[in-house]
Motif scaffolding. Structure first.
Motif, PDB file in Angstrom:
ATOM      1  N   ALA A 193       0.836  -1.205   0.000  1.00  0.00           N
ATOM      2  CA  ALA A 193       0.000   0.000   0.000  1.00  0.00           C
ATOM      3  C   ALA A 193       0.870   1.252   0.000  1.00  0.00           C
ATOM      4  O   ALA A 193       0.544   2.247  -0.661  1.00  0.00           O
ATOM      5  N   PHE A 194       1.984   1.198   0.719  1.00  0.00           N
ATOM      6  CA  PHE A 194       2.889   2.345   0.765  1.00  0.00           C
ATOM      7  C   PHE A 194       3.487   2.612  -0.611  1.00  0.00           C
ATOM      8  O   PHE A 194       3.594   3.768  -1.042  1.00  0.00           O
ATOM      9  N   ALA A 195       3.875   1.561  -1.317  1.00  0.00           N
ATOM     10  CA  ALA A 195       4.445   1.732  -2.650  1.00  0.00           C
ATOM     11  C   ALA A 195       3.424   2.311  -3.621  1.00  0.00           C
ATOM     12  O   ALA A 195       3.749   3.134  -4.481  1.00  0.00           O
ATOM     13  N   LEU A 196       2.159   1.898  -3.465  1.00  0.00           N
ATOM     14  CA  LEU A 196       1.093   2.379  -4.344  1.00  0.00           C
ATOM     15  C   LEU A 196       0.650   3.798  -3.997  1.00  0.00           C
ATOM     16  O   LEU A 196       0.157   4.529  -4.865  1.00  0.00           O
ATOM     17  N   ARG A 197       0.810   4.159  -2.721  1.00  0.00           N
ATOM     18  CA  ARG A 197       0.253   5.410  -2.192  1.00  0.00           C
ATOM     19  C   ARG A 197      -1.260   5.450  -2.416  1.00  0.00           C
ATOM     20  O   ARG A 197      -1.861   6.487  -2.624  1.00  0.00           O
ATOM     21  N   LYS A 198      -1.882   4.273  -2.343  1.00  0.00           N
ATOM     22  CA  LYS A 198      -3.330   4.144  -2.523  1.00  0.00           C
ATOM     23  C   LYS A 198      -3.846   3.078  -1.569  1.00  0.00           C
ATOM     24  O   LYS A 198      -3.090   2.250  -1.067  1.00  0.00           O
ATOM     25  N   GLY A 199      -5.162   3.097  -1.365  1.00  0.00           N
ATOM     26  CA  GLY A 199      -5.769   2.061  -0.558  1.00  0.00           C
ATOM     27  C   GLY A 199      -7.007   2.563   0.157  1.00  0.00           C
ATOM     28  O   GLY A 199      -7.601   3.572  -0.236  1.00  0.00           O
ATOM     29  N   VAL A 200      -7.390   1.826   1.205  1.00  0.00           N
ATOM     30  CA  VAL A 200      -8.566   2.178   2.004  1.00  0.00           C
ATOM     31  C   VAL A 200      -8.128   2.342   3.463  1.00  0.00           C
ATOM     32  O   VAL A 200      -6.943   2.308   3.769  1.00  0.00           O
ATOM     33  N   CYS A 201      -9.096   2.497   4.343  1.00  0.00           N
ATOM     34  CA  CYS A 201      -8.776   2.808   5.733  1.00  0.00           C
ATOM     35  C   CYS A 201      -7.873   1.761   6.374  1.00  0.00           C
ATOM     36  O   CYS A 201      -6.976   2.106   7.157  1.00  0.00           O
ATOM     37  N   GLN A 202      -8.084   0.486   6.048  1.00  0.00           N
ATOM     38  CA  GLN A 202      -7.229  -0.553   6.607  1.00  0.00           C
ATOM     39  C   GLN A 202      -5.776  -0.339   6.210  1.00  0.00           C
ATOM     40  O   GLN A 202      -4.867  -0.465   7.031  1.00  0.00           O
ATOM     41  N   ASP A 203      -5.548   0.005   4.943  1.00  0.00           N
ATOM     42  CA  ASP A 203      -4.187   0.234   4.461  1.00  0.00           C
ATOM     43  C   ASP A 203      -3.563   1.456   5.123  1.00  0.00           C
ATOM     44  O   ASP A 203      -2.403   1.431   5.557  1.00  0.00           O
ATOM     45  N   PHE A 204      -4.312   2.550   5.199  1.00  0.00           N
ATOM     46  CA  PHE A 204      -3.791   3.770   5.812  1.00  0.00           C
ATOM     47  C   PHE A 204      -3.432   3.508   7.281  1.00  0.00           C
ATOM     48  O   PHE A 204      -2.405   3.993   7.778  1.00  0.00           O
ATOM     49  N   ALA A 205      -4.296   2.751   7.972  1.00  0.00           N
ATOM     50  CA  ALA A 205      -4.022   2.444   9.375  1.00  0.00           C
ATOM     51  C   ALA A 205      -2.769   1.590   9.516  1.00  0.00           C
ATOM     52  O   ALA A 205      -1.908   1.855  10.364  1.00  0.00           O
ATOM     53  N   HIS A 206      -2.642   0.563   8.683  1.00  0.00           N
ATOM     54  CA  HIS A 206      -1.471  -0.308   8.770  1.00  0.00           C
ATOM     55  C   HIS A 206      -0.176   0.442   8.442  1.00  0.00           C
ATOM     56  O   HIS A 206       0.865   0.224   9.080  1.00  0.00           O
ATOM     57  N   VAL A 207      -0.220   1.322   7.447  1.00  0.00           N
ATOM     58  CA  VAL A 207       0.971   2.104   7.110  1.00  0.00           C
ATOM     59  C   VAL A 207       1.352   3.016   8.270  1.00  0.00           C
ATOM     60  O   VAL A 207       2.533   3.133   8.646  1.00  0.00           O
ATOM     61  N   MET A 208       0.361   3.663   8.876  1.00  0.00           N
ATOM     62  CA  MET A 208       0.657   4.555   9.996  1.00  0.00           C
ATOM     63  C   MET A 208       1.202   3.772  11.184  1.00  0.00           C
ATOM     64  O   MET A 208       2.152   4.214  11.847  1.00  0.00           O
ATOM     65  N   ILE A 209       0.628   2.609  11.463  1.00  0.00           N
ATOM     66  CA  ILE A 209       1.125   1.779  12.565  1.00  0.00           C
ATOM     67  C   ILE A 209       2.576   1.372  12.309  1.00  0.00           C
ATOM     68  O   ILE A 209       3.425   1.444  13.205  1.00  0.00           O
ATOM     69  N   ALA A 210       2.863   0.947  11.079  1.00  0.00           N
ATOM     70  CA  ALA A 210       4.230   0.554  10.741  1.00  0.00           C
ATOM     71  C   ALA A 210       5.196   1.723  10.922  1.00  0.00           C
ATOM     72  O   ALA A 210       6.302   1.564  11.459  1.00  0.00           O
ATOM     73  N   GLY A 211       4.782   2.922  10.497  1.00  0.00           N
ATOM     74  CA  GLY A 211       5.625   4.096  10.632  1.00  0.00           C
ATOM     75  C   GLY A 211       5.876   4.462  12.082  1.00  0.00           C
ATOM     76  O   GLY A 211       7.010   4.765  12.477  1.00  0.00           O
TER      77      GLY A 211
END
Length: 292
Positions: free
Chosen positions: A176-194
């Motif tokens: 999702a990070f590479a795509l810079r696209k997604g839905v709420c689940q993706d945004f949440a997972h990227v933020m958690i990882a960060g």
């Protein structure tokens, strides 16, 4: 404020299912001082052979069902009424990020709310160097832990496109990070990882958004389905604060939680095993309406 919630989950199988066991996590949570469940009921069709309830490690309400009769469709309907207390954004009592590890080290509890459980990689969230670097850059001007989390929340909202067709439930944060696209689940997972990459304990929150926003305000993304956002531990004085990177905000009275965990796998609406073949189609609908 009172809200009525209606949720329908429908699973349509290509071939009859001969037996299955599932754990369902869709009921609103009681959160002292923030959220109180007045009434909640779950209807399941066809009726399970056995049904029971329990609280998991993180305190989430779980309904366990066993299906024995053959069926080609499973429908789960939730109706609930929830009272949400007035909400004020938290005062920033969080330490500088450089001091957070010391406060975490002083937190000796191993209860489900302990930040120790939310620092390492988990089943659905890996520590990705590229995401860590992105988080560090997004928060370069922040002076406190709360400021770091807020800056990352706003950066994800700005840099990522909400696109339900770009990802699916199995998409990893790195994808999702590479795509810079997604839905709420993706945004949440990227933020958690960060956040975890920076040493900030972070977890996943699942729940609902108010369907009809106040007059003059834009409709929130993800309000027609179950929603996901993030909780970050911002030090011993401030504790857990919830952020919605999909909508660039600290979670407030529009957010009604069903529970939390380390990532989606801890709080997915339904998990289980069944005996069948072929694929299945899933439909979900959500209504969250304010009771005047």
């Amino acid at each position: 404020m009172l809200y009525d919630i209606r949720l329908a989950l429908e699973y349509d199988y290509d071939a009859p299912v001969h037996g299955g066991r599932h754990h369902i996590r869709v009921a609103p949570a009681n959160v002292p001082g923030l959220q109180r469940v007045i009434a909640s009921s779950l209807a399941i069709e066809p009726a399970p052979a056995r049904q029971s309830g329990f609280l998991d490690f993180f305190g989430n309400s779980v309904t366990a069902i066993t299906m024995t009769d053959p069926h080609d469709k499973l429908t789960i309907r939730l109706t609930a009424r929830v009272q949400i207390e007035e909400f004020s954004p938290p005062a920033d009592l969080s330490p500088p990020l450089a001091q957070l590890s010391r406060e975490i080290g002083q937190y000796w509890s191993v209860a489900s709310t302990s930040p120790q459980h939310f620092l390492a990689a988990s089943s659905r969230v890996q520590i990705v160097p590229a995401i860590t670097d992105y988080a560090r850059g997004a928060a370069a001007n922040a002076s406190t832990t709360l400021g770091v989390a807020t800056a990352l929340c706003m950066a994800i909202h700005q840099d990522f496109e909400y696109d339900p067709k770009a990802t699916d439930v199995e998409t990893r944060p790195a994808e999702a990070f590479a795509l810079r696209k997604g839905v709420c689940q993706d945004f949440a997972h990227v933020m958690i990882a960060g956040l975890r990459g920076l040493g900030i304990p972070a977890g996943y929150v699942s729940g609902f958004l108010r369907t009809n926003p106040p007059e003059g305000q834009a409709r929130l993304e993800g309000a027609d389905a179950m929603h996901a956002w993030v909780r970050a531990w911002c030090g011993q004085h401030l504790g857990w604060v919830e952020f919605d990177p999909t909508n660039a905000m600290i979670a407030g009275p529009d957010h009604i939680s069903t529970g939390h965990g380390r990532d989606y796998s801890d709080i997915s609406p339904i998990v289980g095993v069944l005996r069948t073949h072929g694929s299945h189609e899933t439909k979900q609908s959500v209504d969250v309406l304010r009771v005047e």
